[in-house]
Scaffold this motif. Structure first.
Motif, PDB file in Angstrom:
ATOM      1  N   PRO A  81       0.721  -0.999  -0.034  1.00 51.37           N
ATOM      2  CA  PRO A  81       0.730  -0.350  -0.226  1.00 51.37           C
ATOM      3  C   PRO A  81       0.251   1.184   0.020  1.00 51.37           C
ATOM      4  CG  PRO A  81      -0.981  -2.069   1.825  1.00 51.37           C
ATOM      5  CD  PRO A  81       0.769  -1.621   1.258  1.00 51.37           C
ATOM      6  N   GLY A  82       0.308   1.868  -0.886  1.00 50.33           N
ATOM      7  CA  GLY A  82       1.387   3.583  -0.767  1.00 50.33           C
ATOM      8  C   GLY A  82       2.654   3.447  -0.642  1.00 50.33           C
ATOM      9  N   ALA A  83       2.928   1.978  -2.322  1.00 51.27           N
ATOM     10  CA  ALA A  83       4.436   2.245  -2.870  1.00 51.27           C
ATOM     11  C   ALA A  83       4.271   3.137  -4.047  1.00 51.27           C
ATOM     12  CB  ALA A  83       4.235   0.705  -3.232  1.00 51.27           C
ATOM     13  N   GLY A  84       5.523   3.905  -4.128  1.00 51.37           N
ATOM     14  CA  GLY A  84       5.617   4.879  -4.984  1.00 51.37           C
ATOM     15  C   GLY A  84       6.525   4.216  -5.908  1.00 51.37           C
ATOM     16  N   ALA A  85       7.794   4.992  -7.005  1.00 51.38           N
ATOM     17  CA  ALA A  85       8.298   4.393  -8.171  1.00 51.38           C
ATOM     18  C   ALA A  85       9.949   4.231  -7.067  1.00 51.38           C
ATOM     19  CB  ALA A  85       8.679   6.019  -8.775  1.00 51.38           C
ATOM     20  N   PRO A  86      10.577   3.197  -8.039  1.00 56.25           N
ATOM     21  CA  PRO A  86      11.618   2.738  -7.370  1.00 56.25           C
ATOM     22  C   PRO A  86      12.824   3.954  -7.019  1.00 56.25           C
ATOM     23  CG  PRO A  86      10.995   1.425  -9.241  1.00 56.25           C
ATOM     24  CD  PRO A  86      10.182   2.102  -8.844  1.00 56.25           C
ATOM     25  N   ASP A 116      23.003   0.632   1.636  1.00 57.54           N
ATOM     26  CA  ASP A 116      21.431  -0.036   2.262  1.00 57.54           C
ATOM     27  C   ASP A 116      20.358   0.701   1.984  1.00 57.54           C
ATOM     28  OD1 ASP A 116      23.729  -1.955   2.457  1.00 57.54           O
ATOM     29  OD2 ASP A 116      24.179  -1.103   4.825  1.00 57.54           O
ATOM     30  N   GLU A 117      20.384   2.138   2.094  1.00 56.79           N
ATOM     31  CA  GLU A 117      19.702   2.766   2.063  1.00 56.79           C
ATOM     32  C   GLU A 117      18.822   2.618   0.310  1.00 56.79           C
ATOM     33  OE1 GLU A 117      23.029   3.907   2.810  1.00 56.79           O
ATOM     34  OE2 GLU A 117      22.328   3.852   5.362  1.00 56.79           O
ATOM     35  N   GLU A 118      19.711   2.480  -0.280  1.00 56.12           N
ATOM     36  CA  GLU A 118      18.713   2.470  -1.798  1.00 56.12           C
ATOM     37  C   GLU A 118      18.209   1.430  -1.837  1.00 56.12           C
ATOM     38  OE1 GLU A 118      21.860   5.137  -4.458  1.00 56.12           O
ATOM     39  OE2 GLU A 118      22.193   3.327  -4.835  1.00 56.12           O
ATOM     40  N   PHE A 119      18.934  -0.069  -1.556  1.00 60.18           N
ATOM     41  CA  PHE A 119      17.979  -1.440  -1.183  1.00 60.18           C
ATOM     42  C   PHE A 119      16.617  -0.962  -0.050  1.00 60.18           C
ATOM     43  CE2 PHE A 119      21.852  -3.640  -2.642  1.00 60.18           C
ATOM     44  CZ  PHE A 119      21.103  -4.788  -2.836  1.00 60.18           C
ATOM     45  N   ALA A 165      14.400   0.417  -2.488  1.00 61.62           N
ATOM     46  CA  ALA A 165      13.727  -0.167  -3.128  1.00 61.62           C
ATOM     47  C   ALA A 165      12.931  -1.271  -3.043  1.00 61.62           C
ATOM     48  CB  ALA A 165      15.321  -0.859  -4.045  1.00 61.62           C
ATOM     49  N   ASP A 166      13.442  -2.041  -1.981  1.00 65.48           N
ATOM     50  CA  ASP A 166      12.783  -3.191  -0.698  1.00 65.48           C
ATOM     51  C   ASP A 166      11.387  -3.033  -0.878  1.00 65.48           C
ATOM     52  OD1 ASP A 166      12.646  -6.066  -0.295  1.00 65.48           O
ATOM     53  OD2 ASP A 166      12.763  -4.689   1.769  1.00 65.48           O
TER      54      ASP A 166
END
Length: 848
Positions: A610-615, A626-629, A632-633
Motif C-alpha cells: 500500500p502506498g508504494a511509489g516509484a523505485p 543500504d539506503e537504496e536497497f 527499493a525493497d
C-alpha cells in the motif's frame, strides 16, 4: 533480418572469395546470431530459364481456371520449339516474360520437375512463382519479369531474378537495433574482417528551411523528438518499381507494393530509418502529432479498424487520426495507384511508447520492430533526401525545395570510463590505446582525461593510485551504450570473445539447501507421488480474472501489480493467487481431450505494498547503498510462496477391476493434508474445519489451520466460477501459503508398544452440518492417553436416520505402552470419547 550479400558489398569491401562459412563465423564472433546463410545459386538446380509467353488457351470444365500455354524458351529445351506448360496463374498475358524451370530441374525443398499429363494436356516444366523459387512468400501469381529486362528467351534466369546471390538471415537481439539495417550489418562486418566501410548515411542533405514542406505541429516532443518531411509533386503513378529494388526487397522478405512505398521500405532496410509516404492530396489540413484520445478510431493499412488508447501516438489531420505513428499508416492517406503528389515523413519516436502500442494492438510491423529497439535520430534528413532523389529519378516529378525538420533531440550524455576497467572486469590485458581504438571503431568520440589521484568511490572496483579516465560519447545510432559496463562489453566483443579465458570461479562454502528449500522439494515430491503433475504457469493474469473467480470487493487478492511493459496487454497484471493460471491450464487440457487432470504448482504470488511509489533510480557503476536497497525493497511487492492443486475427472480410473472414482472436494482437502504432513507439521497442530472463501463452494470449502492460523483453503469450486472459466462440474482445488507455515519441530522417534491393540468401531449420528474433523477431535479429547489412532471409515445417510442427520463411523485403536489392555478399559475409554462428542454435538450412538 534478411539481407543479400551483394547489397552489403556496396558499403563494405568483403573479399571476393569469402566463403559463406567465414561470413557466418564473423557475424557470430560479433555476437549476432545467424539463423541461416543461403546460397541462392544452389537453391535451384537444373535448367531455370527466361521464357516468353506465345499463346494461352483457357481450359474449361475444371474446378479452377487452368491455362495451357506455349512458351518460347529458346534453345534451352534442345529443340527450339515452344514449350507446352499447364499453369493455373492468371497474372500474365501473351508477350510477358516469365521464369520457367524445365524437366530435370529441382526447386527448393527437393521438388523435382518432370513432364506429365495433367488436365488432359501434356505439361513439360513449370512457370514459377516467387514462393516456388524460394524468393518470398508470394504465391498469388507467377513471376512476370519487367519490360526493361534485357534477357532473351532461353537465357539463364538466375541473375535476372536474383538467384545468383547469397542471403544471410540473422536474429537481432533487442539491444542492437542498429543491426536491423544494411548499414549496421556492413559496419559490423568491417569490424570483424578489418575491411573498409562506407556509411550510406554519410551524405550531405539539405537542412530545414524557413518555409516548411507541409504545416506540422508536434504536441508531444517526448514521444516524438524529431519530425521531418519533404514533398514531391507531379510523380508518374504508372512507373513500376525497378527490378533491382524488387529483388532486394524480396530477398529481405518484404513484399513489393508500389514505387513510393517500396522506396520507404528500401531505405528502412538500407539505413534502418522507418519512413512513411502520404498521398498529399488525401490529407485534409495541417498535420498534428499527439497522443490519441481514448476511444478514437483508426483503420490501418491492413484494413483493421482499431480503437486507440490514450497512450498511442498518432498523426492527425483535420479529419482525425490518419496514422498510428511509428507502427502503421492509415487507409485514408495511403499512397494509391493514382497518387501524383507524395509527402515523405521521417521522424524519431520514443521506443517504449512504440513497443507498448505494437503489443497493445498486436501489430508488430517492421517499422515498430526497429523503433522499439532504437533508431538513429540523426537519419531523418538523410533518409528524406535519398527518398526524394530515388522517386524523382525513377518516376519524375519535382522535389520541393522546402524541408521540414522539427528537432528536439537531446545530445548524448558522455560516459566516464576508467581505461583499465575492461581489463579488470574481463581478465584480459587491454592496453589503453587498444581500448580507445575499439571504442572509436564503434563510432564513439573518446577524450582522454587526467589520471585519477585517488580511489574514485563512484566507480566499481577502482584501484587506489588512479589511472587514466576516458570520456566517451556514444554515437547517435547506439542508444544502448549508457553505462561503463556497456562500453566494456563493446571492447570485449570487438576484440574477440575467444580471447576471454574460461576460468571456473571458486565455489563459496555453504551448508547445502536451506530448510525452506528442503521443504519445497519435499512438498513437490509428496504431491508427485500422489499422482499430481507439476506445471509452471505464467504469473501474468487478466484484469477480469478477479471477477471470474468471484472475489468480493474487499478481498485483499483484488489489488494487483500492473506491469509497466507487459508481454500481452490482455494479461498486464501479476497474479495474487495461483488458482487463476492453474485453472487456465486445466481448461486448456480438458479442451484438448484430457478429461482426467490432476496438477500442482509451487510458485510466488504478488501483493502490492500500500502506498508504494516509484523505485529509486540505481545505476550499474557501483553497488547500491543500504539506503537504496531499503527504498527499493519498500516498493517491491510482497511475494509469498504458495502451493496449489487443481483436479477434475477421475482420480481413480475405471477398468475391469471395477468402477472408478471421480475426484472431489475430499481429494483437494487430502492434498492439503499431504502438503502439511510433508512440511513436517505434526497432525495434532493441524485443524481442518468448514470455511467460506472465494472461489470455493460455500458448503464444500475447508480451512486448513495450523496453530489457530488459517494457512490455506481446499474444496470444490463454486459453480459460478466453473461456468465463468468453462471448467467441468465438481472441479476442485487447494491453495496453501507455504511461507505462513512454521518451521517443522524436531521430530521425536515414535514409541512402539509390543502389546496388542484393542480395536473398537463406533458410529455416531450427528446433524448434517457438523464437520467430521471436529467430531474426531472430540473423540480424541475424550478418549484420553490410551487412544492410539482414530480413523473415519464411513459416512452414511438414510431416511431412518432422519432428515438432516448423518452417521459417522470411526475406527478407534487403543493400546497401552506397558500392558495388555483389558476389555473394560478400552470400553471405558470409548464411552468417555462418545460422551464428549455427545455433550459437544449431541451425538448419539447409531442403533442405540
Amino acid at each position: 533480418m534478411r539481407v543479400s550479400v551483394s547489397w552489403l558489398r556496396e558499403y563494405v569491401d568483403l573479399p571476393a572469395d569469402l566463403p559463406t562459412g567465414d561470413l557466418e563465423q564473423a557475424l557470430v564472433d560479433l555476437g549476432i546470431e545467424v539463423e541461416s546463410v543461403v546460397d541462392l545459386r544452389e537453391s535451384v538446380s537444373g535448367p531455370l530459364v527466361v521464357g516468353e509467353v506465345l499463346e494461352i488457351e483457357e481450359l474449361t470444365g475444371f474446378k479452377k481456371p487452368i491455362r495451357f500455354c506455349r512458351v518460347d524458351v529458346g534453345a534451352a529445351n534442345g529443340t527450339g520449339e515452344p514449350q507446352e506448360i499447364v499453369c493455373g496463374a492468371r497474372n500474365f498475358a501473351v508477350g510477358d516474360k516469365v521464369v520457367v524451370i524445365l524437366p530435370g530441374g529441382v526447386l527448393p525443398g527437393g521438388f523435382a520437375i518432370g513432364a506429365r499429363k495433367t488436365y488432359g494436356r501434356n505439361s513439360h516444366g513449370m512457370i514459377c512463382s516467387a514462393q516456388e523459387l524460394g524468393l518470398g512468400d508470394d504465391h498469388s501469381g507467377i513471376v512476370v519479369l519487367p519490360e526493361d529486362v534485357k534477357a532473351q528467351p532461353g537465357d539463364d534466369a538466375r541473375p535476372v531474378v536474383g538467384l545468383d546471390d547469397v542471403v544471410v538471415e540473422m536474429e537481432i537481439t533487442p539491444d542492437r537495433g542498429y543491426a536491423l539495417s544494411v548499414r549496421g550489418i556492413a559496419r559490423e562486418l568491417s569490424h570483424a574482417l578489418g575491411v573498409p566501410f562506407r556509411d550510406p548515411a554519410d551524405a550531405p542533405a539539405p537542412g530545414a528551411t524557413a518555409e516548411p514542406a507541409y504545416p506540422v505541429e508536434v504536441r508531444d516532443p517526448v514521444g516524438c523528438d524529431r519530425f521531418a518531411a519533404r514533398m514531391v509533386r507531379g510523380v508518374d503513378p504508372t512507373v513500376a518499381t525497378p527490378g533491382w529494388m524488387r529483388q532486394r526487397l524480396t530477398a529481405a522478405g518484404v513484399r513489393s507494393i508500389s514505387l513510393a512505398v517500396d522506396i520507404t521500405n528500401y531505405l528502412m532496410l538500407e539505413l534502418g530509418q522507418p519512413m512513411h509516404a502520404f498521398d498529399a492530396d488525401r490529407i485534409a489540413g495541417p498535420l498534428v502529432v499527439r497522443r490519441a484520445e481514448a476511444g478514437e478510431k483508426l483503420t490501418t493499412l491492413d484494413g483493421v479498424s482499431r480503437t486507440l488508447s490514450a497512450e498511442d501516438l498518432v498523426i492527425c489531420d483535420d479529419t482525425g487520426p490518419i496514422s498510428l505513428a511509428a507502427v502503421m499508416g492509415g487507409e485514408t492517406s495511403e499512397v494509391l495507384a493514382s497518387t501524383t503528389n507524395v509527402l515523405f515523413e521521417a521522424a524519431h519516436w520514443d521506443p517504449a511508447t512504440v513497443g507498448r502500442t505494437a503489443r497493445r494492438h498486436k501489430l508488430f510491423s517492421e517499422a515498430a520492430k526497429r523503433w522499439e529497439r532504437g533508431v538513429d535520430p540523426a537519419l531523418p534528413l538523410v533518409a528524406l533526401d535519398k527518398a526524394v532523389r530515388l522517386l524523382t529519378g525513377l518516376a519524375g516529378g519535382t522535389a520541393g525545395a522546402e524541408v521540414l525538420d522539427i528537432d528536439h533531440v537531446a545530445p548524448r550524455t558522455p560516459v566516464t570510463l576508467p581505461v583499465d576497467l575492461p581489463s579488470r572486469r574481463v581478465g584480459v590485458a587491454y592496453p589503453p590505446d587498444r581500448v580507445v581504438e575499439l571504442l572509436e571503431q564503434v563510432g564513439c568520440t573518446v577524450t582522454r582525461g587526467a589520471d585519477r589521484l585517488a580511489e574514485d568511490p563512484g566507480t566499481v572496483g577502482t584501484a587506489a593510485g588512479g589511472g587514466a579516465v576516458l570520456t566517451v560519447t556514444p554515437p547517435s545510432w547506439r542508444p544502448d551504450l549508457t553505462d561503463p559496463a556497456d562500453l566494456v562489453e563493446e571492447v570485449v566483443r570487438l576484440d574477440g570473445y575467444d580471447r576471454v579465458p574460461s576460468v571456473l570461479p571458486t565455489a563459496p562454502p555453504g551448508r547445502g539447501l536451506t530448510w525452506q528449500q528442503q521443504r519445497r522439494r519435499t512438498v513437490a515430491r509428496s504431491l508427485a507421488e500422489r499422482g499430481y503433475v507439476e506445471v509452471l504457469a505464467q504469473p501474468f493474469v487478466a484484469p477480469e480474472l478477479v471477477d471470474q473467480l468471484g472475489l468480493p470487493a474487499d478481498d485483499p487478492r483484488r489489488p494487483a501489480v500492473r506491469l509497466a511493459n507487459p508481454l500481452s496487454e490482455e494479461e498486464p497484471l501479476l497474479r495474487t493467487t495461483l488458482l487463476g493460471p492453474l485453472l487456465g491450464i486445466v481448461k486448456r487440457n480438458v479442451g484438448r481431450g484430457q478429461r482426467d487432470v490432476a496438477i500442482y504448482e509451487i510458485g510466488t504470488v504478488f501483493h502490492p505494498r500500500p502506498g508504494a511509489g516509484a523505485p529509486p533510480a540505481m545505476g550499474v557503476d557501483r553497488r547500491p547503498t543500504d539506503e537504496e536497497f531499503a527504498a527499493a525493497d519498500a516498493v517491491v511487492p510482497a511475494q509469498p510462496r504458495h502451493v496449489a492443486v487443481a483436479l477434475t475427472g477421475e482420480i481413480e480410473p475405471a477398468g475391469w477391476w471395477g468402477a472408478g472414482r471421480t475426484a472431489g472436494w475430499a481429494d483437494a482437502i487430502e492434498a492439503g493434508r499431504a502438503v502439511l504432513d510433508a512440511a513436517g507439521i505434526p497432525a495434532d497442530r493441524v485443524t481442518v474445519r468448514a470455511g467460506e472463501r472465494a472461489p470455493w463452494h460455500p458448503g464444500r470449502c475447508a480451512e486448513l489451520v495450523v496453530d489457530d492460523v488459517v494457512v490455506g483453503h481446499a474444496g470444490e469450486l463454486h459453480p459460478a466460477v466453473l461456468a465463468a472459466l468453462e471448467l467441468p462440474r465438481r472441479t476442485s482445488a487447494m491453495e496453501l501459503d507455504l511461507d505462513a507455515l512454521p518451521a517443522a519441530p524436531l521430530a521425536a522417534g515414535p514409541t512402539i508398544s509390543t502389546f496388542p491393540p484393542a480395536l473398537i468401531d463406533v458410529a455416531l449420528v450427528v446433524d448434517d452440518p457438523v464437520p467430521a474433523a471436529e467430531v474426531r477431535a472430540a473423540l480424541v479429547e475424550g478418549a484420553g492417553p490410551l487412544l492410539e489412532d482414530v480413523r473415519l471409515f464411513d459416512v452414511y445417510t438414510s431416511q431412518q436416520l432422519g432428515e438432516g442427520r448423518k452417521s459417522l463411523a470411526y475406527k478407534l485403536t487403543f493400546r497401552a505402552p506397558d500392558r495388555t489392555l483389558a476389555g473394560e478399559e478400552a470400553v471405558a475409554a470409548r464411552d468417555a470419547a462418545v460422551a464428549v462428542a455427545a455433550e459437544r454435538f449431541g451425538a448419539t450412538l447409531r442403533g442405540a
